[in-house]
Design a protein around this motif. Structure first.
Motif, PDB file in Angstrom:
ATOM      1  N   UNK A  47       0.977  -1.400  -0.008  1.00  0.00           N
ATOM      2  CA  UNK A  47       0.063  -0.085   0.009  1.00  0.00           C
ATOM      3  C   UNK A  47       0.876   1.292   0.096  1.00  0.00           C
ATOM      4  N   UNK A  48       1.662   1.306  -0.978  1.00  0.00           N
ATOM      5  CA  UNK A  48       2.483   2.580  -1.239  1.00  0.00           C
ATOM      6  C   UNK A  48       2.602   2.775  -2.784  1.00  0.00           C
ATOM      7  N   UNK A  97      -4.202   1.776  16.154  1.00  0.00           N
ATOM      8  CA  UNK A  97      -2.857   2.355  15.920  1.00  0.00           C
ATOM      9  C   UNK A  97      -2.112   1.843  14.951  1.00  0.00           C
ATOM     10  N   UNK A  98      -1.816   0.378  15.063  1.00  0.00           N
ATOM     11  CA  UNK A  98      -0.734  -0.012  13.872  1.00  0.00           C
ATOM     12  C   UNK A  98      -1.367   0.258  12.599  1.00  0.00           C
ATOM     13  N   UNK A 102       0.129   2.478   9.480  1.00  0.00           N
ATOM     14  CA  UNK A 102       0.446   1.838   8.183  1.00  0.00           C
ATOM     15  C   UNK A 102      -0.187   2.650   7.080  1.00  0.00           C
ATOM     16  N   UNK A 103      -1.562   3.026   7.209  1.00  0.00           N
ATOM     17  CA  UNK A 103      -2.370   3.604   6.100  1.00  0.00           C
ATOM     18  C   UNK A 103      -2.292   4.923   6.068  1.00  0.00           C
ATOM     19  N   UNK A 104      -1.301   5.739   6.405  1.00  0.00           N
ATOM     20  CA  UNK A 104      -1.210   7.403   6.581  1.00  0.00           C
ATOM     21  C   UNK A 104      -0.584   7.519   5.181  1.00  0.00           C
ATOM     22  N   UNK A 105      -1.372   7.558   4.094  1.00  0.00           N
ATOM     23  CA  UNK A 105      -1.125   8.014   2.618  1.00  0.00           C
ATOM     24  C   UNK A 105      -1.096   9.518   2.901  1.00  0.00           C
ATOM     25  N   UNK A 130     -11.875   6.053   7.598  1.00  0.00           N
ATOM     26  CA  UNK A 130     -11.423   7.044   6.342  1.00  0.00           C
ATOM     27  C   UNK A 130     -10.246   6.376   5.721  1.00  0.00           C
ATOM     28  N   UNK A 131      -9.282   5.924   6.780  1.00  0.00           N
ATOM     29  CA  UNK A 131      -7.946   5.273   6.239  1.00  0.00           C
ATOM     30  C   UNK A 131      -8.337   3.827   5.462  1.00  0.00           C
ATOM     31  N   UNK A 132      -9.450   3.278   6.021  1.00  0.00           N
ATOM     32  CA  UNK A 132      -9.939   1.938   5.360  1.00  0.00           C
ATOM     33  C   UNK A 132     -10.313   1.961   4.050  1.00  0.00           C
ATOM     34  N   UNK A 133     -11.349   3.067   3.962  1.00  0.00           N
ATOM     35  CA  UNK A 133     -11.791   3.399   2.818  1.00  0.00           C
ATOM     36  C   UNK A 133     -10.974   3.618   1.704  1.00  0.00           C
ATOM     37  N   UNK A 134     -10.011   4.324   1.809  1.00  0.00           N
ATOM     38  CA  UNK A 134      -9.133   4.934   0.991  1.00  0.00           C
ATOM     39  C   UNK A 134      -8.139   3.655   0.428  1.00  0.00           C
ATOM     40  N   UNK A 135      -7.838   2.758   1.269  1.00  0.00           N
ATOM     41  CA  UNK A 135      -7.042   1.627   0.873  1.00  0.00           C
ATOM     42  C   UNK A 135      -7.935   0.444   0.136  1.00  0.00           C
TER      43      UNK A 135
END
Length: 235
Positions: A47-48, A97-98, A102-105, A130-135
């Motif tokens: 996920x990068x 938290x983890x 990991x998902x902070x794009x 929000x982070x999960x939707x984006x990934x």
């Protein structure tokens, strides 16, 4: 359910960008003879975005895992700058938290910096979704691209240019939106100098190393110009 609807609303603009970039990644992976499962797993565990696209020709060329790891670190080193402001907030998010780290794009960061939570919304759940939707958008796009590349009969020649186009968009976005031009100019000067000295085959790692060290040294100057110290989120 309220948090999920809120997250969908906040991430809707990201949906289109991630879907189409993910499709390009999936098609390029298919062109490089990787399976649909491998493509999807890359988007789940790596996920990068920019690195995923950059790694394809490296994998095809037989690059070792250490080289890929170093490249991933340097290409995504910018997260060190703006991720610091979220450490305390993410720590208070418990089991999330983890994944939040990991998902902070770039796109998730921009949303979390400016989001306004309505009354009754659980902020921790909303941030996580929000982070999960984006990934999820990125994974979906990768899957669609891998399927299209494998089963749809159309000419895929030239699709590799999407990587170049993607990086150009990232650079132009930084030039137009970031108050500090130091990161862009540092990367540009470093790349040109080492390209001239070492040639196209060997310039990447040294130029990234010098750019990274320079940005660390100039961290306070860049943070001040970007106003990061003033944008630290409150829980």
């Amino acid at each position: 359910m309220r948090e999920f609807k809120f997250a969908l609303k906040q991430t809707f603009p990201i949906f289109f960008a991630y879907i189409f970039l993910g499709i390009a990644f999936g098609i390029m992976m298919t062109e490089a003879s990787f399976s649909i499962l491998t493509t999807v797993l890359c988007s789940v565990f790596i996920y990068a975005g920019s690195m995923q696209i950059a790694m394809i020709p490296m994998l095809v060329a037989g690059a070792s895992f250490p080289v890929l790891a170093v490249m991933t670190f340097f290409i995504n080193a910018r997260h060190l700058f703006y991720g610091v402001g979220f450490i305390d907030k993410f720590r208070r998010s418990g089991w999330r938290y983890p994944y939040m780290v990991f998902a902070l794009t770039d796109e998730t960061y921009s949303i979390l910096c400016s989001v306004k939570y309505p009354s009754g919304i659980n902020e921790k759940n909303a941030d996580f979704l929000i982070a999960l939707c984006n990934q999820s958008y990125w994974i979906l796009g990768s899957f669609l691209g891998a399927v299209a590349g494998r089963f749809l009969p159309f000419d895929l020649s030239g699709i590799e240019f999407s990587a170049t186009a993607f990086f150009l968009v990232v650079v132009l976005n930084q030039l137009s939106q970031y108050k500090s031009k130091i990161p862009v100019m540092t990367g540009l000067i470093s790349a040109v100098v080492f390209y001239v000295i070492l040639g196209a085959e060997y310039f990447i790692i040294p130029s990234l190393t010098v750019a990274f060290i320079t940005l660390i040294i100039l961290r306070d100057v860049i943070s001040h110009r970007l106003g990061i110290s003033e944008e630290v989120p409150h829980a």
